[in-house]
Motif scaffolding. Structure first.
Motif, PDB file in Angstrom:
ATOM      1  N   THR A 184       0.830  -1.203   0.000  1.00 27.21           N
ATOM      2  CA  THR A 184       0.000   0.000   0.000  1.00 27.21           C
ATOM      3  C   THR A 184       0.864   1.253   0.000  1.00 27.21           C
ATOM      4  N   ARG A 185       1.942   1.227   0.779  1.00 24.10           N
ATOM      5  CA  ARG A 185       2.775   2.423   0.927  1.00 24.10           C
ATOM      6  C   ARG A 185       3.585   2.722  -0.327  1.00 24.10           C
ATOM      7  N   HIS A 186       4.105   1.684  -0.977  1.00 24.20           N
ATOM      8  CA  HIS A 186       4.975   1.888  -2.135  1.00 24.20           C
ATOM      9  C   HIS A 186       4.265   1.680  -3.467  1.00 24.20           C
ATOM     10  N   GLY A 187       3.041   1.152  -3.442  1.00 28.88           N
ATOM     11  CA  GLY A 187       2.333   0.913  -4.687  1.00 28.88           C
ATOM     12  C   GLY A 187       2.792  -0.317  -5.428  1.00 28.88           C
ATOM     13  N   CYS A 188       3.701  -1.100  -4.851  1.00 30.37           N
ATOM     14  CA  CYS A 188       4.148  -2.337  -5.484  1.00 30.37           C
ATOM     15  C   CYS A 188       4.520  -3.319  -4.381  1.00 30.37           C
ATOM     16  N   ALA A 189       4.432  -4.587  -4.706  1.00 26.95           N
ATOM     17  CA  ALA A 189       4.705  -5.629  -3.722  1.00 26.95           C
ATOM     18  C   ALA A 189       6.198  -5.753  -3.461  1.00 26.95           C
ATOM     19  N   PRO A 190       6.596  -6.202  -2.269  1.00 26.79           N
ATOM     20  CA  PRO A 190       8.016  -6.431  -2.011  1.00 26.79           C
ATOM     21  C   PRO A 190       8.541  -7.596  -2.827  1.00 26.79           C
ATOM     22  N   VAL A 191       9.850  -7.596  -3.048  1.00 29.61           N
ATOM     23  CA  VAL A 191      10.489  -8.716  -3.743  1.00 29.61           C
ATOM     24  C   VAL A 191      10.631  -9.840  -2.729  1.00 29.61           C
ATOM     25  N   LEU A 192       9.671 -10.734  -2.719  1.00 28.30           N
ATOM     26  CA  LEU A 192       9.562 -11.725  -1.648  1.00 28.30           C
ATOM     27  C   LEU A 192       9.031 -13.025  -2.217  1.00 28.30           C
ATOM     28  N   ASP A 193       9.853 -14.082  -2.208  1.00 24.73           N
ATOM     29  CA  ASP A 193       9.348 -15.363  -2.673  1.00 24.73           C
ATOM     30  C   ASP A 193       8.859 -16.182  -1.485  1.00 24.73           C
ATOM     31  N   GLY A 194       8.251 -17.346  -1.780  1.00 30.44           N
ATOM     32  CA  GLY A 194       7.637 -18.140  -0.721  1.00 30.44           C
ATOM     33  C   GLY A 194       8.631 -18.644   0.296  1.00 30.44           C
ATOM     34  N   THR A 195       9.859 -18.948  -0.133  1.00 30.46           N
ATOM     35  CA  THR A 195      10.861 -19.447   0.806  1.00 30.46           C
ATOM     36  C   THR A 195      11.260 -18.368   1.799  1.00 30.46           C
ATOM     37  N   ALA A 196      11.524 -17.146   1.309  1.00 34.67           N
ATOM     38  CA  ALA A 196      11.877 -16.038   2.201  1.00 34.67           C
ATOM     39  C   ALA A 196      10.730 -15.713   3.146  1.00 34.67           C
ATOM     40  N   ARG A 197       9.512 -15.788   2.638  1.00 37.29           N
ATOM     41  CA  ARG A 197       8.342 -15.540   3.490  1.00 37.29           C
ATOM     42  C   ARG A 197       8.257 -16.578   4.602  1.00 37.29           C
ATOM     43  N   ASP A 198       8.430 -17.862   4.255  1.00 33.35           N
ATOM     44  CA  ASP A 198       8.340 -18.919   5.258  1.00 33.35           C
ATOM     45  C   ASP A 198       9.470 -18.827   6.276  1.00 33.35           C
ATOM     46  N   GLU A 199      10.646 -18.387   5.836  1.00 32.85           N
ATOM     47  CA  GLU A 199      11.754 -18.187   6.774  1.00 32.85           C
ATOM     48  C   GLU A 199      11.423 -17.086   7.774  1.00 32.85           C
ATOM     49  N   ALA A 200      10.778 -16.026   7.297  1.00 30.39           N
ATOM     50  CA  ALA A 200      10.372 -14.951   8.197  1.00 30.39           C
ATOM     51  C   ALA A 200       9.336 -15.452   9.198  1.00 30.39           C
ATOM     52  N   VAL A 201       8.360 -16.232   8.727  1.00 29.96           N
ATOM     53  CA  VAL A 201       7.342 -16.780   9.627  1.00 29.96           C
ATOM     54  C   VAL A 201       7.983 -17.667  10.686  1.00 29.96           C
ATOM     55  N   ALA A 202       8.921 -18.537  10.266  1.00 30.08           N
ATOM     56  CA  ALA A 202       9.575 -19.441  11.216  1.00 30.08           C
ATOM     57  C   ALA A 202      10.403 -18.669  12.233  1.00 30.08           C
ATOM     58  N   ALA A 203      11.104 -17.616  11.794  1.00 30.19           N
ATOM     59  CA  ALA A 203      11.932 -16.829  12.710  1.00 30.19           C
ATOM     60  C   ALA A 203      11.078 -16.089  13.725  1.00 30.19           C
ATOM     61  N   ILE A 204       9.926 -15.577  13.291  1.00 28.22           N
ATOM     62  CA  ILE A 204       9.017 -14.893  14.214  1.00 28.22           C
ATOM     63  C   ILE A 204       8.431 -15.890  15.193  1.00 28.22           C
ATOM     64  N   GLY A 205       7.938 -17.014  14.669  1.00 27.09           N
ATOM     65  CA  GLY A 205       7.303 -18.012  15.528  1.00 27.09           C
ATOM     66  C   GLY A 205       8.241 -18.565  16.571  1.00 27.09           C
ATOM     67  N   ALA A 206       9.534 -18.685  16.232  1.00 28.03           N
ATOM     68  CA  ALA A 206      10.499 -19.228  17.185  1.00 28.03           C
ATOM     69  C   ALA A 206      10.693 -18.318  18.389  1.00 28.03           C
ATOM     70  N   LEU A 207      10.378 -17.041  18.241  1.00 26.64           N
ATOM     71  CA  LEU A 207      10.545 -16.083  19.336  1.00 26.64           C
ATOM     72  C   LEU A 207       9.272 -15.903  20.157  1.00 26.64           C
ATOM     73  N   LEU A 208       8.209 -16.597  19.776  1.00 23.38           N
ATOM     74  CA  LEU A 208       6.933 -16.466  20.472  1.00 23.38           C
ATOM     75  C   LEU A 208       6.656 -17.703  21.308  1.00 23.38           C
ATOM     76  N   PRO A 209       6.031 -17.552  22.470  1.00 24.39           N
ATOM     77  CA  PRO A 209       5.668 -18.724  23.271  1.00 24.39           C
ATOM     78  C   PRO A 209       4.624 -19.569  22.551  1.00 24.39           C
ATOM     79  N   GLY A 210       4.745 -20.871  22.711  1.00 26.74           N
ATOM     80  CA  GLY A 210       3.789 -21.777  22.089  1.00 26.74           C
ATOM     81  C   GLY A 210       4.156 -22.184  20.689  1.00 26.74           C
TER      82      GLY A 210
END
Length: 349
Positions: free
Chosen positions: A135-161
């Motif tokens: 929304t801010r830049h008018g175009c999507a970030p350069v982000l493939d599914g692997t990089a996205r899943d790595e971000a999800v895993a890194a966030i989840g590892a820092l959260l309880p549960g």
């Protein structure tokens, strides 16, 4: 137009073609819905009877610890590097705050613990970050599914549960499977009505670029030609989207023997040729013999990437990559997809 309905090519004789259509990819479809509505998974899970189980008297809601930990995520240096690589670091803190303060998230966090609760929150944070960045830049970030899943895993590892998998499964997956088509259409329609000006602002630069090129493309082609002349042979032209149209036009109109390879990525050049709108080549005319070897890279989910082998038989090789992102993110995700770089490593002279 070969592959027009699906974006997939027609295999040449003796050349391995892309995989056969095996129906919707549930993971990509799921993320496509999350990019439209980052809180969708939380809302669906909260609606499940098993998730709404009553807390014991005096028990602390399981989401409190997760919420507290989530507020400190933006300060983690290691996570910051992962988010930076994914192109969403700048919007992450605001995305976390927006998700945590949303009524749907508060209802989800008040519910009793679910399997993969941390991963659910992580996916919502990433999806909201992508939505804000787009929304801010008018175009999507350069982000493939692997990089996205790595971000999800890194966030989840820092959260309880955290369950360590980051996979969505069970009732939410089945329910998304049932609702995906109808819900995607409803969300897209509602957003189009509510955000017409924003959507127009996001769409018109790309359309405007194409129209500008078709009416005044000579200066753009000359800029590419100047870059070729300044480079040491053998030269490779690597071009994305509209750049692929300009590069092909240049090579059709002007012999440049120092160019050993043309690589187009997510390009509309074959489509414009079939429309009779490719400036350099009238529809029905073959590619001149001086056009160099041409490699055309596409993602079957990129609605702006077209195959060319059936349009220019024997003159272009189509190569499919899979960034595991829905459109429009699939159109820019090539550049964070390791598949593309492995392909280039094999092909560059």
């Amino acid at each position: 137009m070969p592959g027009y309905a699906t974006g997939r090519g027609v295999p040449e004789a003796g050349v391995p073609g892309p995989v056969e259509d095996d129906g919707p990819d549930a993971d990509v479809e799921f993320w496509g819905l999350l990019y439209l509505d980052p809180l969708l998974e939380m809302r669906l899970l909260t609606a499940e009877p098993a998730v709404r189980a009553e807390l014991a008297p005096g028990a602390r809601p399981p989401g409190e610890a997760l919420s507290s930990a989530a507020l400190s995520l933006a300060g983690d240096a290691r996570l910051g590097s992962v988010l930076r690589a994914a192109g969403i670091e700048e919007d992450f803190a605001a995305a976390v705050a927006a998700v945590l303060t949303a009524p749907d998230c508060r209802a989800f966090l008040r519910a009793s613990a679910t399997d993969g609760e941390a991963a659910v929150a992580a996916r919502a944070f990433v999806a909201e970050s992508v939505r804000r960045r787009t929304t801010r830049h008018g175009c999507a970030p350069v982000l493939d599914g692997t990089a996205r899943d790595e971000a999800v895993a890194a966030i989840g590892a820092l959260l309880p549960g955290a369950d360590g998998t980051g996979a969505h499964r069970g009732p939410v997956t089945r329910r998304v499977g049932r609702l995906a088509g109808r819900l995607a259409l409803a969300l897209a329609s509602a957003q189009a009505v509510k955000r017409r000006s924003a959507l127009t602002d996001a769409a018109h630069p790309a359309a405007g670029d194409v129209l500008l090129y078709l009416s005044r493309g000579a200066a753009i082609r000359e800029a590419v030609a100047a870059a070729v002349r300044a480079a040491r042979p053998p030269v490779v032209l690597l071009a994305h989207s509209l750049g692929g149209i300009a590069a092909l036009d240049l090579l059709v109109l002007r012999p440049l023997p120092q160019v050993a390879l043309l690589v187009t990525v997510g390009s509309q050049a074959p489509f414009l040729y079939e429309l009779g709108a490719l400036p350099s080549l009238e529809h029905g005319s073959p590619l001149p013999a001086h056009v160099p070897r041409w490699l055309n890279v596409y993602d079957r989910r990129d609605l702006l990437g077209y195959v060319g082998a059936g349009v220019f038989p024997g003159r272009v090789r189509d190569v499919a990559v899979d960034s595991r992102q829905p459109f429009p993110l699939s159109h820019s995700a090539y550049w964070s997809n390791p598949e593309l770089y492995r392909l280039l490593a094999r092909e560059l002279p």
